[in-house]
Design a protein around this motif. Structure first.
Motif, mmCIF file in Angstrom:
data_model
loop_
_atom_site.group_PDB
_atom_site.id
_atom_site.type_symbol
_atom_site.label_atom_id
_atom_site.label_comp_id
_atom_site.label_asym_id
_atom_site.label_seq_id
_atom_site.Cartn_x
_atom_site.Cartn_y
_atom_site.Cartn_z
ATOM 1 N N HIS A 76 51.773 30.525 39.054
ATOM 2 C CA HIS A 76 51.355 29.158 39.039
ATOM 3 C C HIS A 76 50.240 29.267 40.166
ATOM 4 O O HIS A 76 49.979 28.235 40.040
ATOM 5 C CB HIS A 76 51.816 27.931 39.691
ATOM 6 C CG HIS A 76 53.064 28.613 37.943
ATOM 7 N ND1 HIS A 76 54.440 28.899 37.947
ATOM 8 C CD2 HIS A 76 52.410 27.809 36.428
ATOM 9 C CE1 HIS A 76 54.913 29.007 37.305
ATOM 10 N NE2 HIS A 76 54.587 27.796 36.031
ATOM 11 N N THR A 77 50.257 30.385 40.783
ATOM 12 C CA THR A 77 48.625 29.794 42.214
ATOM 13 C C THR A 77 47.415 29.948 41.521
ATOM 14 O O THR A 77 46.938 31.308 40.706
ATOM 15 C CB THR A 77 49.289 30.374 42.972
ATOM 16 O OG1 THR A 77 50.161 30.698 43.807
ATOM 17 C CG2 THR A 77 47.703 30.367 44.122
ATOM 18 N N SER A 78 46.584 29.141 42.132
ATOM 19 C CA SER A 78 45.039 29.471 41.254
ATOM 20 C C SER A 78 44.468 30.466 42.107
ATOM 21 O O SER A 78 44.335 30.047 43.148
ATOM 22 C CB SER A 78 44.228 27.894 40.907
ATOM 23 O OG SER A 78 43.252 27.950 40.456
ATOM 24 N N ALA A 79 44.118 31.699 41.554
ATOM 25 C CA ALA A 79 43.610 32.324 42.098
ATOM 26 C C ALA A 79 42.059 31.782 41.772
ATOM 27 O O ALA A 79 40.882 31.115 40.909
ATOM 28 C CB ALA A 79 42.804 33.839 41.775
ATOM 29 N N ASN A 80 41.117 32.217 43.226
ATOM 30 C CA ASN A 80 39.168 31.636 43.354
ATOM 31 C C ASN A 80 38.522 32.525 42.563
ATOM 32 O O ASN A 80 38.882 34.043 42.375
ATOM 33 C CB ASN A 80 39.477 32.577 44.369
ATOM 34 C CG ASN A 80 37.368 31.792 44.953
ATOM 35 O OD1 ASN A 80 36.948 32.531 44.170
ATOM 36 N ND2 ASN A 80 37.915 31.057 45.700
ATOM 37 N N ALA A 81 38.096 32.047 41.625
ATOM 38 C CA ALA A 81 37.541 33.317 40.738
ATOM 39 C C ALA A 81 36.275 33.853 41.601
ATOM 40 O O ALA A 81 35.664 35.215 40.712
ATOM 41 C CB ALA A 81 36.724 32.451 39.686
ATOM 42 N N TRP A 82 35.373 33.604 41.812
ATOM 43 C CA TRP A 82 34.450 34.468 42.475
ATOM 44 C C TRP A 82 35.138 35.339 43.370
ATOM 45 O O TRP A 82 34.796 36.461 43.284
ATOM 46 C CB TRP A 82 33.778 33.445 43.951
ATOM 47 C CG TRP A 82 32.921 32.753 43.436
ATOM 48 C CD1 TRP A 82 32.656 31.453 43.249
ATOM 49 C CD2 TRP A 82 31.254 32.815 42.723
ATOM 50 N NE1 TRP A 82 32.239 30.543 42.937
ATOM 51 C CE2 TRP A 82 31.103 31.446 41.909
ATOM 52 C CE3 TRP A 82 30.668 34.835 42.272
ATOM 53 C CZ2 TRP A 82 29.569 31.942 41.104
ATOM 54 C CZ3 TRP A 82 29.607 34.160 41.936
ATOM 55 C CH2 TRP A 82 28.996 33.212 41.072
ATOM 56 N N TRP A 87 36.182 41.193 43.547
ATOM 57 C CA TRP A 87 37.145 42.650 43.743
ATOM 58 C C TRP A 87 37.128 43.040 42.474
ATOM 59 O O TRP A 87 37.395 45.080 42.530
ATOM 60 C CB TRP A 87 38.819 42.676 43.870
ATOM 61 C CG TRP A 87 38.672 41.843 45.874
ATOM 62 C CD1 TRP A 87 39.049 40.351 46.424
ATOM 63 C CD2 TRP A 87 38.366 42.407 46.727
ATOM 64 N NE1 TRP A 87 39.041 40.513 47.147
ATOM 65 C CE2 TRP A 87 38.153 41.847 47.929
ATOM 66 C CE3 TRP A 87 38.037 43.754 47.125
ATOM 67 C CZ2 TRP A 87 38.217 41.987 49.275
ATOM 68 C CZ3 TRP A 87 37.820 44.433 48.238
ATOM 69 C CH2 TRP A 87 38.459 43.735 49.391
ATOM 70 N N LEU A 88 36.762 43.210 41.330
ATOM 71 C CA LEU A 88 36.394 43.520 39.886
ATOM 72 C C LEU A 88 35.380 44.080 39.737
ATOM 73 O O LEU A 88 35.501 45.152 39.182
ATOM 74 C CB LEU A 88 36.837 42.403 38.671
ATOM 75 C CG LEU A 88 38.599 41.607 38.418
ATOM 76 C CD1 LEU A 88 38.442 40.351 37.173
ATOM 77 C CD2 LEU A 88 39.160 42.715 37.834
ATOM 78 N N ILE A 165 39.321 35.548 32.921
ATOM 79 C CA ILE A 165 38.741 35.918 31.673
ATOM 80 C C ILE A 165 37.066 35.678 32.556
ATOM 81 O O ILE A 165 36.468 37.253 32.448
ATOM 82 C CB ILE A 165 38.963 35.580 30.427
ATOM 83 C CG1 ILE A 165 40.852 36.018 29.740
ATOM 84 C CG2 ILE A 165 37.879 36.292 29.350
ATOM 85 C CD1 ILE A 165 40.094 35.101 28.055
ATOM 86 N N ILE A 166 36.735 35.210 33.092
ATOM 87 C CA ILE A 166 35.226 34.923 32.755
ATOM 88 C C ILE A 166 35.108 35.820 33.664
ATOM 89 O O ILE A 166 33.781 36.752 34.411
ATOM 90 C CB ILE A 166 34.450 33.330 33.527
ATOM 91 C CG1 ILE A 166 35.265 32.782 31.863
ATOM 92 C CG2 ILE A 166 33.634 33.691 33.974
ATOM 93 C CD1 ILE A 166 34.087 33.084 30.924
#
Length: 254
Positions: A76-82, A87-88, A165-166
């Protein structure tokens, strides 16, 4: 039994096949409060074994509950999108560059086709920019067509955890755009050297034009890649999406 001194980990079974210890080989003597493995074996038979079976299962239940609670908290931890995007992108770029042969084939498609255009046409006419555009569409679509479907199992596992996804999609677009830029630069460079015509657009504008076309085609390739469940299927769809680009472009037929 003395061989345990040379092991990293050890597992002990009590009479009846019940696991009573599973951990470091350096810690089992403290766990059983003994000085040698022989003493451990003596305590794992008959009524003595029940004590250790109960102790092991109690500790495992506590560990399992703690792990489950931590896992729920992590999920449930919200991962940082940036951070995910960074890393992706880094991982994807490393995968592409590590496969040196495939990357070389990918990049050298452009100089080969550009050289063929230079051999076939003595001067720039309507066919040359048309072929450049078609090449850019082919590069973009073909480069991206396998990229999502090829790592579908990994994508599903990471989505179950916290993959957004983004950032995932934009990491693909970013790395593929880098390859598109290299392809476009080499392609236009060869064309520009061969046809130094005042009517031809300047070099930078031409490169950007081809990059934008290739970028749009990359998006189309990613759409195709996400719509199939195997690489074979998506490569069967690619010609169906590319051939109409040639037929409906307005050069072959109005």
């Amino acid at each position: 039994p003395e061989d345990l001194e040379y092991m990293d980990s050890a597992m002990f079974l009590a009479e009846g096949g019940h696991i009573v210890y599973d951990g470091s080989a350096n810690n089992y003597t403290n766990y059983f409060n003994v000085k040698s493995p022989v003493e451990v074996y003596a305590s794992l038979v008959g009524s003595k074994a029940k004590k250790w079976v109960t102790k092991f299962h109690t500790e495992q239940n506590i560990k399992r509950k703690s792990f489950t609670q931590n896992q729920k908290k992590e999920n449930h931890t919200s991962a940082n999108a940036w951070k995910q995007f960074y890393w992706l992108s880094a991982r994807y770029l490393k995968i592409k560059t590590n496969d040196k042969l495939n990357s070389a084939i990918l990049i050298f498609q452009a100089p080969i086709i550009a050289s063929l255009i230079c051999v076939i046409f003595d001067h720039i006419n309507q066919a040359v920019p048309f072929l450049i555009a078609i090449s850019a569409i082919w590069f973009g679509t073909n480069n991206a067509a396998r990229e999502i479907v090829g790592e579908l199992p990994i994508y599903k596992r990471e989505r179950m955890f916290n993959l957004k996804i983004i950032p995932y999609v934009f990491s693909k677009i970013t790395v593929l755009t880098i390859f598109a830029f290299i392809q476009s630069f080499l392609f236009i460079l060869i064309i520009y050297i061969r046809y130094q015509n005042p009517d031809w657009n300047d070099f930078i504008s031409s490169v950007l034009w081809m990059v934008f076309i290739s970028g749009a085609a990359t998006l189309m390739g990613l759409v195709l890649s996400s719509s199939a469940n195997s690489s074979e299927k998506v490569m069967s769809i690619v010609p169906i999406s590319l051939i109409p680009q040639i037929m409906l472009a307005g050069v072959i037929a109005k």
